[in-house]
Design an enzyme around this catalytic site. Sequence first.
Site, PDB file in Angstrom:
ATOM      1  N   GLU A  54       0.816  -1.225   0.000  1.00  0.00           N
ATOM      2  CA  GLU A  54       0.000   0.000   0.000  1.00  0.00           C
ATOM      3  C   GLU A  54       0.844   1.267   0.000  1.00  0.00           C
ATOM      4  O   GLU A  54       0.576   2.200   0.766  1.00  0.00           O
ATOM      5  CB  GLU A  54      -0.961  -0.013   1.205  1.00  0.00           C
ATOM      6  CG  GLU A  54      -1.874  -1.240   1.204  1.00  0.00           C
ATOM      7  CD  GLU A  54      -2.829  -1.295   2.405  1.00  0.00           C
ATOM      8  OE1 GLU A  54      -2.735  -0.439   3.299  1.00  0.00           O
ATOM      9  OE2 GLU A  54      -3.656  -2.218   2.432  1.00  0.00           O
ATOM     10  N   ASN A  71       2.312  -4.816  -3.395  1.00  0.00           N
ATOM     11  CA  ASN A  71       0.966  -5.304  -3.076  1.00  0.00           C
ATOM     12  C   ASN A  71       0.073  -4.125  -2.696  1.00  0.00           C
ATOM     13  O   ASN A  71       0.502  -3.225  -1.973  1.00  0.00           O
ATOM     14  CB  ASN A  71       1.088  -6.273  -1.888  1.00  0.00           C
ATOM     15  CG  ASN A  71      -0.170  -7.043  -1.585  1.00  0.00           C
ATOM     16  OD1 ASN A  71      -0.710  -7.709  -2.473  1.00  0.00           O
ATOM     17  ND2 ASN A  71      -0.644  -6.983  -0.348  1.00  0.00           N
ATOM     18  N   HIS A 112      -9.720  -6.877  -2.003  1.00  0.00           N
ATOM     19  CA  HIS A 112     -10.755  -6.577  -1.006  1.00  0.00           C
ATOM     20  C   HIS A 112     -11.890  -5.840  -1.720  1.00  0.00           C
ATOM     21  O   HIS A 112     -11.793  -4.646  -1.977  1.00  0.00           O
ATOM     22  CB  HIS A 112     -10.196  -5.685   0.108  1.00  0.00           C
ATOM     23  CG  HIS A 112      -9.202  -6.381   0.984  1.00  0.00           C
ATOM     24  ND1 HIS A 112      -9.541  -7.448   1.786  1.00  0.00           N
ATOM     25  CD2 HIS A 112      -7.882  -6.162   1.186  1.00  0.00           C
ATOM     26  CE1 HIS A 112      -8.457  -7.860   2.445  1.00  0.00           C
ATOM     27  NE2 HIS A 112      -7.442  -7.099   2.103  1.00  0.00           N
ATOM     28  N   GLU A 154      -5.400 -11.113  -1.145  1.00  0.00           N
ATOM     29  CA  GLU A 154      -6.208 -10.941   0.072  1.00  0.00           C
ATOM     30  C   GLU A 154      -7.705 -10.920  -0.242  1.00  0.00           C
ATOM     31  O   GLU A 154      -8.450 -10.087   0.282  1.00  0.00           O
ATOM     32  CB  GLU A 154      -5.831  -9.628   0.781  1.00  0.00           C
ATOM     33  CG  GLU A 154      -4.348  -9.481   1.052  1.00  0.00           C
ATOM     34  CD  GLU A 154      -3.975  -8.211   1.817  1.00  0.00           C
ATOM     35  OE1 GLU A 154      -4.885  -7.550   2.378  1.00  0.00           O
ATOM     36  OE2 GLU A 154      -2.783  -7.891   1.872  1.00  0.00           O
ATOM     37  N   ASP A 185     -11.516 -10.918  -0.499  1.00  0.00           N
ATOM     38  CA  ASP A 185     -12.790 -11.079   0.213  1.00  0.00           C
ATOM     39  C   ASP A 185     -13.804 -10.143  -0.436  1.00  0.00           C
ATOM     40  O   ASP A 185     -13.432  -9.206  -1.143  1.00  0.00           O
ATOM     41  CB  ASP A 185     -12.708 -10.920   1.746  1.00  0.00           C
ATOM     42  CG  ASP A 185     -12.096  -9.634   2.245  1.00  0.00           C
ATOM     43  OD1 ASP A 185     -11.983  -8.671   1.464  1.00  0.00           O
ATOM     44  OD2 ASP A 185     -11.750  -9.585   3.445  1.00  0.00           O
TER      45      ASP A 185
END
Length: 379
Positions: free
Chosen positions: A164, A215, A251, A280, A282
């Site tokens: 990030e 990432n 995400h 990651e 979801d």
Amino acid sequence: MKRVATVVASAVTVFALSVPVAQAGHREPTLRSEAPRDLKIGSAVWGQRHLLDYNRKHPTEFQRILAAEFNSLTPENDMKWAEVHPEPGVYDFSGADAVVAFARANHQEVRGHTLLWHSQNPQWVVDASADWTCEEARDVLEDHIRTVVGRYAGKVYEWDVANEIFQDDWDAGGVRLRTEANPFLKACADDPVGLLGDAFRWAHEADPKARLFLNDYNAEGINNKTDAYYALAQELLADGAPLQGFGAQGHLSLLYGFDESIQANFERFAALGLKVAVTEADVRMPLGDDGEPDAEQIALQAERYDKMLQACVNVSACTSFTVWGFDDGRSWVPGVFPEGYATIMTEDFEKKPAYYALLETLTDATPGTSPRTPPGRNS
Ligand code: XIL
């Protein structure tokens, strides 16, 4: 469909079609059993909370499923600065070690996460960084990277080195490196790319076999942020930095649309010679007063998970697809967003349509052997 045909096939056919088919008659397929050989299927897990009590002969239900469904684990928090390096010169590897030991016991591999981030830094870093020179920040970061990556050398197949590091469109100043929020980038704001390149070099020296990733979230499709990453990747590569991968966290929320350009985005990074990954995944959503999603949301969630996986399956440079926890009971989402139902299983480990969508895509992509890489060419 293949599976049904298998079950009714003659013994001769079953024998001829060998392992994956033969297994179908005996064992329930799992995500890991159906995955292409060159694509790892992972979950995040918080070792400190959920693995310290692991007993191979008597696993908890959560641990049993974690072992059965996934062949890659990402420590959800255990390798972050605040957990692993709580005081200057003090390292605590208990949670991270638990993840690595569990993975080893269950023939899984580990994705390291993360070495340079603006969040979850210990108070001592926050305090000290107020007066760091770039030289001081570099020394602290180098010691940390060499120590943590070195400890797990040979045991981690991919590392999210920098996490990030770009702001979003909606942040003040727009998409640019986080030279304010990230204490290390801040101290080296005159040459943040120089610091990033060295972070990759230190990690590479500490574990030459681990693939080193950038990432971020909001990094699935082609947008201003991934354009910035694309430019940064080229700059780092031109400078000889050992950058080897780009991870889209994945995400998602049903409050927003789905960016269909994810595969094209992966393809452009792959064309630079990089690996890519969904790191990651979801898919959260606002819930009704009863705390439940409706049928349409459940179906849409399955579709979004599946689209992310399909982009990964379709791009041979995609090395891993990881969900950020697999059960709602342990998901980070409810504590952080006014949303829920984000994972592929309920808190009682009931498999959702999203789980079955992933399973079907993996099964279709490969009845046991990857079509992406000839058999025997990968681990
Ligand atoms: C989250 C964890 O899941 C939570 O337990 C923790 O409190 C905060 O961080 N992007 C990342 C992950 O890269 O490290 C974050 O994990 C989720 C967003």
